[in-house]
Scaffold this active site. Structure first.
Site, PDB file in Angstrom:
ATOM      1  N   GLY A  13       0.791  -1.217   0.000  1.00 53.31           N
ATOM      2  CA  GLY A  13       0.000   0.000   0.000  1.00 53.31           C
ATOM      3  C   GLY A  13       0.828   1.274   0.000  1.00 53.31           C
ATOM      4  N   ASN A  82       4.442   4.415   9.498  1.00 55.33           N
ATOM      5  CA  ASN A  82       3.316   4.236   8.586  1.00 55.33           C
ATOM      6  C   ASN A  82       2.398   3.083   8.980  1.00 55.33           C
ATOM      7  OD1 ASN A  82       1.917   4.286   5.783  1.00 55.33           O
ATOM      8  ND2 ASN A  82       2.812   2.238   5.872  1.00 55.33           N
ATOM      9  N   ALA A  83       2.889   2.123   9.732  1.00 54.69           N
ATOM     10  CA  ALA A  83       2.120   0.910  10.019  1.00 54.69           C
ATOM     11  C   ALA A  83       0.793   1.238  10.692  1.00 54.69           C
ATOM     12  CB  ALA A  83       2.934  -0.024  10.912  1.00 54.69           C
ATOM     13  N   TYR A 147      -9.653   3.913  15.716  1.00 60.15           N
ATOM     14  CA  TYR A 147      -8.744   4.380  14.663  1.00 60.15           C
ATOM     15  C   TYR A 147      -8.602   5.900  14.698  1.00 60.15           C
ATOM     16  CZ  TYR A 147      -6.764   4.788   9.939  1.00 60.15           C
ATOM     17  OH  TYR A 147      -5.958   5.056   8.858  1.00 60.15           O
ATOM     18  N   PRO A 177      -3.371  11.460   4.954  1.00 60.08           N
ATOM     19  CA  PRO A 177      -3.988  11.126   3.673  1.00 60.08           C
ATOM     20  C   PRO A 177      -5.499  11.011   3.808  1.00 60.08           C
ATOM     21  CG  PRO A 177      -2.192   9.614   4.226  1.00 60.08           C
ATOM     22  CD  PRO A 177      -2.531  10.370   5.466  1.00 60.08           C
ATOM     23  N   GLY A 178      -6.182  11.260   2.694  1.00 64.32           N
ATOM     24  CA  GLY A 178      -7.606  10.980   2.606  1.00 64.32           C
ATOM     25  C   GLY A 178      -7.801   9.599   2.011  1.00 64.32           C
ATOM     26  N   ILE A 180      -7.134   6.910  -0.420  1.00 65.92           N
ATOM     27  CA  ILE A 180      -6.021   6.601  -1.315  1.00 65.92           C
ATOM     28  C   ILE A 180      -6.294   5.266  -2.008  1.00 65.92           C
ATOM     29  CG2 ILE A 180      -3.526   6.268  -1.483  1.00 65.92           C
ATOM     30  CD1 ILE A 180      -4.360   9.099  -0.595  1.00 65.92           C
TER      31      ILE A 180
END
Length: 241
Positions: A13, A82-83, A147, A177-178, A180
């Site tokens: 991703g 990033n995870a 989340y 990010p929105g 993706i």
């Protein structure tokens, strides 16, 4: 000498795009992953980027993982947190393990990972830390209290640590990010995507992983030395801050 960059969740991703973009920019990259050995080995074969398996929700595993990366590649100067995972549920139905798993992986990992490299960054008077948060950490999202809480916490972590590291040449920034175009979003039914998601995005399309990756490459560079404690939105105009 090429700087060493670690990307957590770096073989799939958005993380895979970040790993590849950093390599293309001249970094020595270590891509961490949690459990999908087949995907990791395929990624390694295709890109030549070293892959390292450990659980970012475990402080001890992060310590051992970074020790191995530094033995193989050298001191870590760039860390991309990033995870992340999702365990979606409305709060009144959410199980404790759904809450804990998301908080520990998405937010706890920032401490677990950053703690391993921050002292070396202080000693060398240089460091770049980029935390991949989310639009849902800014605006919240139905069914994602765990989340959204974790991703909002990443922004707070970013702002606090940026103040601590500023005088030592360490910058700390977040990217939100929105929607993706990753496997997770591709799994959304087409009619839902077209009727309920795309109309909310002013540019009228999903973002691409490579677009987020380019943001990371900039924030990791010497050119971004003035930028710290910032939150960069990459969402096609869906949400403004």
């Amino acid at each position: 000498m090429a700087r060493v960059a670690v990307v957590t969740g770096g073989t799939r991703g958005i993380g895979a795009a970040i790993s590849k973009a950093l390599k293309a920019a001249g970094y020595k990259v270590a891509a961490n992953y949690a459990g999908n050995d087949e995907a990791a080995q395929k990624f390694k074969a295709e890109t030549g980027i070293g892959v390292y398996k450990w659980d970012v929700s475990s402080f001890e595993a992060c310590a051992a993982g970074i020790k191995q990366v530094e033995a193989d590649l050298g001191p870590v100067e760039v860390l991309v947190n990033n995870a992340g995972i999702t365990r979606d549920s409305q709060l009144h139905r959410m199980k404790p393990e759904q809450w804990t798993a998301v908080i520990n992986t998405n937010l706890g990992s920032l401490f677990n990972m950053t703690r391993q490299v921050i002292e070396g960054m202080y000693e060398r008077k240089f460091g770049r830390i980029v935390n991949i948060s989310s639009i849902n950490g800014q605006k919240g999202q139905f069914g994602q209290t765990n989340y959204s809480a974790a991703k909002a916490g990443e922004i707070g972590f970013t702002k606090a640590l940026a103040q601590e590291g500023a005088r030592s040449g360490i910058t700390v920034n977040a990217i939100c990010p929105g929607y993706i175009n990753t496997e997770m979003v591709q799994a959304v039914p087409k009619d839902v995507l077209e009727k309920s998601i795309l109309p909310l995005i002013p540019i009228g399309r999903l973002g691409e992983p490579e677009e987020v990756a380019r943001c990371v490459v900039f924030l990791a560079s010497d050119d971004a030395g003035l930028i710290t404690g910032s939150t960069l939105t990459a969402n096609g105009g869906q949400y403004f801050t």
